[in-house]
Write a protein that holds these residues in place. Structure first.
Motif, PDB file in Angstrom:
ATOM      1  N   SER A 189      15.208 -58.332 -35.822  1.00 19.58           N
ATOM      2  CA  SER A 189      15.335 -57.007 -35.570  1.00 19.58           C
ATOM      3  C   SER A 189      12.956 -56.560 -35.191  1.00 19.58           C
ATOM      4  N   GLY A 190      12.669 -57.647 -34.721  1.00 15.45           N
ATOM      5  CA  GLY A 190      11.540 -57.816 -33.634  1.00 15.45           C
ATOM      6  C   GLY A 190      11.059 -58.730 -34.542  1.00 15.45           C
ATOM      7  N   ALA A 191       9.487 -59.304 -33.979  1.00 18.44           N
ATOM      8  CA  ALA A 191       8.682 -61.010 -33.992  1.00 18.44           C
ATOM      9  C   ALA A 191       8.642 -61.127 -35.728  1.00 18.44           C
ATOM     10  N   SER A 192       8.166 -59.943 -36.253  1.00 19.44           N
ATOM     11  CA  SER A 192       7.628 -60.392 -37.204  1.00 19.44           C
ATOM     12  C   SER A 192       8.829 -61.443 -38.386  1.00 19.44           C
ATOM     13  N   GLU A 193       9.765 -60.762 -38.045  1.00 18.00           N
ATOM     14  CA  GLU A 193      11.344 -61.400 -38.236  1.00 18.00           C
ATOM     15  C   GLU A 193      11.406 -62.323 -37.815  1.00 18.00           C
ATOM     16  N   GLU A 252      -4.395 -66.111 -34.634  1.00 21.82           N
ATOM     17  CA  GLU A 252      -2.509 -65.717 -34.348  1.00 21.82           C
ATOM     18  C   GLU A 252      -2.755 -63.827 -34.430  1.00 21.82           C
ATOM     19  N   HIS A 253      -1.196 -63.881 -34.640  1.00 22.28           N
ATOM     20  CA  HIS A 253      -1.200 -62.533 -35.417  1.00 22.28           C
ATOM     21  C   HIS A 253      -0.681 -62.415 -36.694  1.00 22.28           C
ATOM     22  N   PRO A 254      -0.973 -61.990 -37.783  1.00 20.38           N
ATOM     23  CA  PRO A 254      -0.661 -62.049 -39.092  1.00 20.38           C
ATOM     24  C   PRO A 254       0.131 -62.587 -39.166  1.00 20.38           C
ATOM     25  N   SER A 255       1.741 -62.315 -38.431  1.00 21.00           N
ATOM     26  CA  SER A 255       2.653 -62.536 -39.068  1.00 21.00           C
ATOM     27  C   SER A 255       3.161 -63.768 -38.844  1.00 21.00           C
ATOM     28  N   VAL A 256       2.151 -64.173 -37.984  1.00 17.72           N
ATOM     29  CA  VAL A 256       2.729 -66.040 -37.883  1.00 17.72           C
ATOM     30  C   VAL A 256       1.531 -66.686 -39.739  1.00 17.72           C
ATOM     31  N   VAL A 315       1.277 -71.621 -31.206  1.00 20.88           N
ATOM     32  CA  VAL A 315       0.372 -71.137 -30.799  1.00 20.88           C
ATOM     33  C   VAL A 315       1.012 -69.641 -29.297  1.00 20.88           C
ATOM     34  N   MET A 316       0.112 -68.699 -29.600  1.00 18.54           N
ATOM     35  CA  MET A 316       0.527 -66.951 -29.309  1.00 18.54           C
ATOM     36  C   MET A 316       0.306 -67.314 -27.486  1.00 18.54           C
ATOM     37  N   TYR A 317       1.383 -67.029 -26.644  1.00  9.97           N
ATOM     38  CA  TYR A 317       1.000 -66.391 -25.781  1.00  9.97           C
ATOM     39  C   TYR A 317       0.058 -66.156 -24.880  1.00  9.97           C
ATOM     40  N   ASN A 329      -3.622 -63.151 -26.713  1.00  8.91           N
ATOM     41  CA  ASN A 329      -3.486 -62.586 -27.948  1.00  8.91           C
ATOM     42  C   ASN A 329      -3.014 -61.147 -27.891  1.00  8.91           C
ATOM     43  N   ASN A 330      -3.073 -60.506 -28.282  1.00  8.40           N
ATOM     44  CA  ASN A 330      -2.618 -58.751 -28.955  1.00  8.40           C
ATOM     45  C   ASN A 330      -4.728 -58.012 -28.400  1.00  8.40           C
ATOM     46  N   GLU A 331      -5.389 -58.582 -29.591  1.00 11.62           N
ATOM     47  CA  GLU A 331      -6.740 -57.723 -29.020  1.00 11.62           C
ATOM     48  C   GLU A 331      -7.635 -58.111 -27.709  1.00 11.62           C
ATOM     49  N   THR A 340       6.159 -70.611 -29.241  1.00 12.41           N
ATOM     50  CA  THR A 340       4.983 -69.494 -29.017  1.00 12.41           C
ATOM     51  C   THR A 340       5.229 -67.665 -29.449  1.00 12.41           C
ATOM     52  N   ASP A 341       4.783 -66.987 -29.665  1.00 13.24           N
ATOM     53  CA  ASP A 341       4.352 -65.654 -30.435  1.00 13.24           C
ATOM     54  C   ASP A 341       4.456 -65.095 -28.416  1.00 13.24           C
ATOM     55  N   CYS A 342       5.588 -64.438 -27.788  1.00 13.49           N
ATOM     56  CA  CYS A 342       5.427 -64.008 -26.399  1.00 13.49           C
ATOM     57  C   CYS A 342       5.117 -62.412 -26.715  1.00 13.49           C
ATOM     58  N   VAL A 343       5.284 -62.337 -27.332  1.00 12.09           N
ATOM     59  CA  VAL A 343       4.943 -60.335 -27.485  1.00 12.09           C
ATOM     60  C   VAL A 343       4.222 -59.590 -26.746  1.00 12.09           C
ATOM     61  N   GLN A 344       3.323 -60.054 -26.092  1.00  4.89           N
ATOM     62  CA  GLN A 344       2.181 -59.484 -25.288  1.00  4.89           C
ATOM     63  C   GLN A 344       2.511 -60.209 -23.999  1.00  4.89           C
ATOM     64  N   MET A 345       3.365 -60.894 -24.245  1.00  5.74           N
ATOM     65  CA  MET A 345       3.699 -61.090 -22.719  1.00  5.74           C
ATOM     66  C   MET A 345       4.996 -60.479 -22.367  1.00  5.74           C
ATOM     67  N   PHE A 377      10.296 -61.783 -29.076  1.00  7.21           N
ATOM     68  CA  PHE A 377       9.980 -60.800 -28.722  1.00  7.21           C
ATOM     69  C   PHE A 377      10.244 -59.740 -29.139  1.00  7.21           C
ATOM     70  N   SER A 378       9.633 -58.678 -28.613  1.00  9.19           N
ATOM     71  CA  SER A 378       9.856 -57.211 -30.214  1.00  9.19           C
ATOM     72  C   SER A 378       9.496 -55.929 -28.875  1.00  9.19           C
ATOM     73  N   ALA A 379      10.993 -55.575 -28.788  1.00 10.81           N
ATOM     74  CA  ALA A 379      11.205 -54.472 -27.487  1.00 10.81           C
ATOM     75  C   ALA A 379      10.038 -54.032 -27.974  1.00 10.81           C
ATOM     76  N   HIS A 380      10.157 -53.371 -29.359  1.00 10.08           N
ATOM     77  CA  HIS A 380       8.893 -51.790 -28.857  1.00 10.08           C
ATOM     78  C   HIS A 380       7.433 -52.160 -28.038  1.00 10.08           C
ATOM     79  N   LYS A 381       6.868 -53.480 -28.176  1.00  9.72           N
ATOM     80  CA  LYS A 381       5.713 -53.676 -26.781  1.00  9.72           C
ATOM     81  C   LYS A 381       6.254 -53.597 -25.776  1.00  9.72           C
ATOM     82  N   PHE A 382       7.645 -53.371 -25.286  1.00 11.10           N
ATOM     83  CA  PHE A 382       7.255 -52.983 -23.607  1.00 11.10           C
ATOM     84  C   PHE A 382       8.674 -51.579 -23.171  1.00 11.10           C
TER      85      PHE A 382
HETATM   86  C1  LIG Z   1       0.811 -60.856 -31.613  1.00 14.89           C
HETATM   87  C2  LIG Z   1       1.734 -59.726 -32.099  1.00 14.89           C
HETATM   88  N1  LIG Z   1       2.892 -61.007 -32.616  1.00 14.89           N
HETATM   89  C3  LIG Z   1       3.751 -60.041 -33.485  1.00 14.89           C
HETATM   90  C4  LIG Z   1       4.427 -58.639 -33.686  1.00 14.89           C
HETATM   91  C5  LIG Z   1       4.920 -57.884 -34.616  1.00 14.89           C
HETATM   92  O1  LIG Z   1       6.023 -57.551 -33.605  1.00 14.89           O
HETATM   93  P1  LIG Z   1       7.026 -56.547 -34.280  1.00 14.89           P
HETATM   94  O2  LIG Z   1       5.837 -54.972 -34.427  1.00 14.89           O
HETATM   95  O3  LIG Z   1       8.154 -56.730 -33.686  1.00 14.89           O
HETATM   96  O4  LIG Z   1       7.252 -57.084 -36.002  1.00 14.89           O
HETATM   97  C6  LIG Z   1       3.361 -58.001 -32.700  1.00 14.89           C
HETATM   98  C7  LIG Z   1       2.854 -56.643 -32.882  1.00 14.89           C
HETATM   99  O5  LIG Z   1       1.576 -55.725 -33.595  1.00 14.89           O
HETATM  100  C8  LIG Z   1       2.037 -59.425 -31.630  1.00 14.89           C
HETATM  101  O6  LIG Z   1       0.903 -57.798 -31.270  1.00 14.89           O
END
Ligand SMILES: Cc1ncc(COP(=O)(O)O)c(C=O)c1O
Length: 397
Positions: free
Chosen positions: A77-81, A107-111, A154-156, A158-160, A183-188, A206-211
């Protein structure tokens, strides 16, 4: 702003593409086709065959992009899962022989939260410090990894702040200690050239709604030698992730993945806009600093400290004028607490509270950026004047 084509479908200027992206123009064009695909990929009849083909095609495209086997890709379902699944898999398979986890302090709160949750089950979590420029402390990792380390995560990027971490080097350190690497590749995806093959990690999320695809769709890369235990039980995804596949989301991903395969042009476009933004904002507004400007960053992200204004007030004023930006991670906005990521980098509370994140996307234009900078300058001047007046009034009283 004559003949403006807006980056958001609701005729606003959208500059918060790290929080989420709108479906790409190509995906919107093909929207009708997605609604036709509604069978269950597990069904043997005609209605099941179409989704099965979509699933197979998307998995194959991802495998080509990541230079891995299709069997090393699990849809979810996405990167949090994905992040929760990775930490739980590693913990359950490594404990008690290896019970230590190293995660970066940004790291993102999901990590961060799944790591924290494992402490009550006997895990020890080490937070890897970063410098004021967001650079990770490699010496800390070298000194801390041991034969007790289960996972380094370690995330690839940083989202901020957009800071890119040296994942290949970190993986080598982790591997030398016999640890697994995530590695959390969400922002890659959607904003970096594809160098995934070089990283050498065991897990990536990986998370599809980020790309530019749909929410509720994601995938995990899991190396065939790495342990995996399902978080959700069932027969799908070879019993590694139960639940009827989100075939609409995966069909959408299939369309957008074709655009990711030719990303260079889009990267150049976003980098040009980001550089234009950073140079004009500093020309037009005094007291603006770009956080981590000396670090390697993704092409689309600017995190600013704007002296003398409150980030949340600024965000709300800009929102009223039709601009969408952020003060930090979307999930923490609305909270009066400053961003934990900026604090971990050593910014003061005042600096963190005066921060604004601008993240451009594929659909933004130069005209939008220039219009945004003018509005930001106007709003900043107004807010600073109001703050000055409040201070003077307070002194008179
Ligand atoms: C770096 C990072 N990891 C994980 C997530 C969580 O992704 P998802 O929305 O698919 O659960 C986000 C989303 O804000 C993110 O920016």
């Amino acid at each position: 702003m004559q003949n403006q084509t807006f980056s958001s479908p609701n005729r606003r200027i959208y500059l918060d593409n790290n929080a989420t992206t709108f479906p790409s123009a190509k995906l919107r064009e093909k929207w009708g086709e997605l609604l036709e695909v509604s069978g269950n990929a597990s069904s043997v009849h005609q209605e099941g065959r179409v989704p099965k083909t979509i699933l197979r095609d998307a998995r194959k495209k991802i495998a080509e992009l990541l230079s891995c086997s299709p069997l090393e890709v699990i849809f979810n379902s996405g990167a949090s899962e994905g992040n929760s699944s990775v930490f739980n898999s590693v913990f359950q398979s490594a404990f008690p022989a290896r019970n230590e986890f190293l995660i970066s302090s940004v790291e993102h709160p999901s990590v961060a939260k799944v790591a924290e949750s494992l402490k009550s089950r006997g895990a020890i979590v080490h937070l890897i410090p970063v410098t004021r420029d967001g650079k990770i402390d490699l010496d800390f990792i070298k000194k801390t990894v041991s034969d007790k380390t289960a996972l380094v995560s370690v995330m690839y990027a940083n989202n901020e702040t957009g800071v890119i971490h040296p994942i290949k080097e970190i993986t080598q350190i982790a591997k030398a200690a016999g640890s697994l690497m995530h590695t959390d590749c969400v922002q890659m995806m959607g904003k970096c050239e594809n160098n995934f093959n070089d990283l050498g990690v065991d897990y990536a999320t990986f998370s599809a709604h980020k790309f530019y695809s749909l929410k509720g769709t994601g995938f995990v890369f899991i190396k065939n030698t790495a342990p995996w235990l399902p978080l959700i039980f069932g027969s799908q995804e070879r019993a590694r992730r139960g639940g009827t596949e989100n075939i609409t989301g995966i069909a959408a991903l299939n369309i957008v993945l074709d655009e990711i395969a030719t990303i260079s042009e889009k990267i150049q476009h976003m980098a040009k806009l980001r550089d234009l933004f950073e140079s004009t904002v500093q020309q037009k507004i005094n007291g603006v600093t770009v956080t981590a400007s000396n670090s390697k960053r993704v092409c689309n992200t600017s995190s600013l400290v704007i002296e003398g204004v409150d980030g949340d007030t600024l965000l709300m004023s800009l929102d009223l004028k039709g601009f969408s930006v952020s003060t930090g991670a979307a999930c923490s906005s609305g909270s009066p607490e400053p961003s934990p990521v900026l604090l971990a980098m050593g910014l003061t509370r005042a600096e963190a509270q005066s921060s604004l994140r601008v993240s451009v996307g594929w659909a933004n234009t130069e005209e939008e950026i220039l219009f945004f900078v003018d509005t930001l300058a106007e709003v900043t001047t107004k807010l600073r004047a109001m703050n000055e007046k409040e201070k003077k009034d307070a002194n008179v009283c």
